[in-house]
Motif scaffolding. Structure first.
Motif, short mmCIF file in Angstrom:
data_model
loop_
_atom_site.label_atom_id
_atom_site.label_comp_id
_atom_site.label_asym_id
_atom_site.label_seq_id
_atom_site.Cartn_x
_atom_site.Cartn_y
_atom_site.Cartn_z
N LYS A 6 0.85 -1.18 0.00
CA LYS A 6 0.00 0.00 0.00
C LYS A 6 0.90 1.24 0.00
O LYS A 6 2.05 1.17 0.42
N PRO A 7 0.36 2.35 -0.49
CA PRO A 7 1.19 3.56 -0.59
C PRO A 7 1.66 4.05 0.77
O PRO A 7 1.03 3.82 1.79
N SER A 8 2.81 4.70 0.76
CA SER A 8 3.37 5.22 2.01
C SER A 8 2.48 6.32 2.55
O SER A 8 1.74 6.95 1.80
N PRO A 9 2.52 6.53 3.86
CA PRO A 9 1.71 7.60 4.47
C PRO A 9 1.92 8.93 3.78
O PRO A 9 0.97 9.66 3.50
N MET A 10 3.16 9.24 3.48
CA MET A 10 3.47 10.52 2.85
C MET A 10 2.84 10.62 1.48
O MET A 10 2.28 11.66 1.11
N ALA A 11 2.90 9.54 0.71
CA ALA A 11 2.31 9.55 -0.63
C ALA A 11 0.81 9.73 -0.54
O ALA A 11 0.20 10.42 -1.36
N LEU A 43 1.94 14.94 10.97
CA LEU A 43 2.66 14.25 9.91
C LEU A 43 2.35 14.94 8.58
O LEU A 43 3.16 14.94 7.66
N VAL A 44 1.18 15.53 8.49
CA VAL A 44 0.79 16.24 7.26
C VAL A 44 1.71 17.43 7.02
O VAL A 44 2.19 17.66 5.91
N SER A 45 1.97 18.20 8.09
CA SER A 45 2.85 19.35 7.92
C SER A 45 4.24 18.89 7.50
O SER A 45 4.90 19.53 6.68
N LYS A 46 4.66 17.79 8.03
CA LYS A 46 5.97 17.26 7.69
C LYS A 46 6.01 16.85 6.21
O LYS A 46 6.96 17.12 5.50
N ALA A 47 4.91 16.23 5.78
CA ALA A 47 4.83 15.77 4.38
C ALA A 47 4.85 16.95 3.42
O ALA A 47 5.44 16.88 2.34
N LEU A 48 4.20 18.03 3.81
CA LEU A 48 4.16 19.20 2.92
C LEU A 48 5.55 19.80 2.79
O LEU A 48 5.94 20.25 1.71
N ARG A 49 6.28 19.81 3.89
CA ARG A 49 7.64 20.38 3.82
C ARG A 49 8.53 19.50 2.96
O ARG A 49 9.43 20.00 2.27
N ALA A 50 8.29 18.20 3.01
CA ALA A 50 9.13 17.27 2.26
C ALA A 50 8.76 17.17 0.79
O ALA A 50 9.50 16.60 0.01
N ALA A 51 7.61 17.71 0.43
CA ALA A 51 7.16 17.60 -0.96
C ALA A 51 8.07 18.38 -1.91
O ALA A 51 8.32 19.56 -1.70
N PRO A 52 8.55 17.71 -2.96
CA PRO A 52 9.41 18.38 -3.93
C PRO A 52 8.62 19.45 -4.69
O PRO A 52 7.49 19.20 -5.11
N PRO A 53 9.18 20.64 -4.84
CA PRO A 53 8.52 21.76 -5.50
C PRO A 53 7.99 21.42 -6.89
O PRO A 53 6.96 21.93 -7.32
N GLU A 54 8.68 20.49 -7.57
CA GLU A 54 8.28 20.11 -8.92
C GLU A 54 6.86 19.58 -9.01
O GLU A 54 6.19 19.71 -10.03
N MET A 55 6.40 18.96 -7.92
CA MET A 55 5.05 18.39 -8.00
C MET A 55 3.97 19.44 -7.77
O MET A 55 2.79 19.14 -7.85
N ALA A 56 4.40 20.69 -7.55
CA ALA A 56 3.44 21.79 -7.45
C ALA A 56 2.22 21.44 -6.61
O ALA A 56 1.08 21.63 -7.03
N LEU A 57 2.47 20.93 -5.44
CA LEU A 57 1.37 20.57 -4.54
C LEU A 57 0.71 21.85 -4.01
O LEU A 57 1.40 22.79 -3.65
N PRO A 58 -0.62 21.90 -3.96
CA PRO A 58 -1.31 23.08 -3.43
C PRO A 58 -1.25 23.13 -1.91
O PRO A 58 -2.29 23.13 -1.24
N TRP A 59 -0.07 23.20 -1.37
CA TRP A 59 0.16 23.20 0.08
C TRP A 59 -0.53 24.38 0.78
O TRP A 59 -0.91 24.30 1.95
N HIS A 60 -0.68 25.49 0.05
CA HIS A 60 -1.28 26.68 0.67
C HIS A 60 -2.74 26.50 1.02
O HIS A 60 -3.30 27.29 1.75
N ARG A 61 -3.38 25.43 0.48
CA ARG A 61 -4.79 25.21 0.78
C ARG A 61 -4.97 24.42 2.07
O ARG A 61 -6.09 24.09 2.44
N VAL A 62 -3.89 24.13 2.75
CA VAL A 62 -3.98 23.38 4.01
C VAL A 62 -3.74 24.33 5.18
O VAL A 62 -2.68 24.97 5.28
#
Length: 117
Positions: A6-11, A43-62
């Motif tokens: 199953k996918p990792s928690p971060m994924a 863990l969510v905040s940690k995951a957002l910090r670890a997210a590579p910028p290339e994936m352009a995650l909408p982190w600001h919506r959290v």
DNA sequence: TAAGTGACGTCGA
DNA sequence: CTCGACGCCACTT
């Protein structure tokens, strides 16, 4: 069957965050819940910090459960998040956002089809 | 192993 | 409604 891992928690967290619609917000705790990780908001905040910028995650919506940006007011990250939200039409006052107006209401069907069963 | 830390959450004053 | 205290979890020292 289903012997695949199953996918990792971060994924999982990244996946849920990527589903938050433009102009909407969601809390760290609820993202964790949908990711199947109840009680792990931090863990969510940690995951957002670890997210590579290339994936352009909408982190600001959290934001946090109180409807506020979690960064300290007047700090660079706080200002950046506020500007990103305003650019999407979200009204932000002193870091506060009206959840009754902007909280994402995830569609059940969409969720079921997107979760890794 | 204990103590500290943080982009959190909840409850009570 | 704002604040502080405390609970929590996953690290880091």
């Amino acid at each position: 069957m289903q012997a695949s891992s199953k996918p990792s928690p971060m994924a999982q967290i990244w996946h849920i965050v990527s589903m938050i619609p433009q102009g909407k917000v969601y809390s760290y705790g609820k993202v964790a819940d949908l990711a199947g990780l109840p009680g792990r908001a931090r863990l969510v905040s940690k995951a957002l910090r670890a997210a590579p910028p290339e994936m352009a995650l909408p982190w600001h919506r959290v934001i946090n459960s109180q409807g506020k940006i979690s960064f300290a007011e007047h700090t660079p990250p706080f200002i950046e998040q506020m500007q990103c939200l305003r650019a999407e039409g979200v009204i932000v006052n002193r870091g506060r956002i009206k959840l009754s107006d902007y909280e994402w209401q995830p569609d059940i069907a969409t969720l079921v089809l997107s979760l890794p069963y």
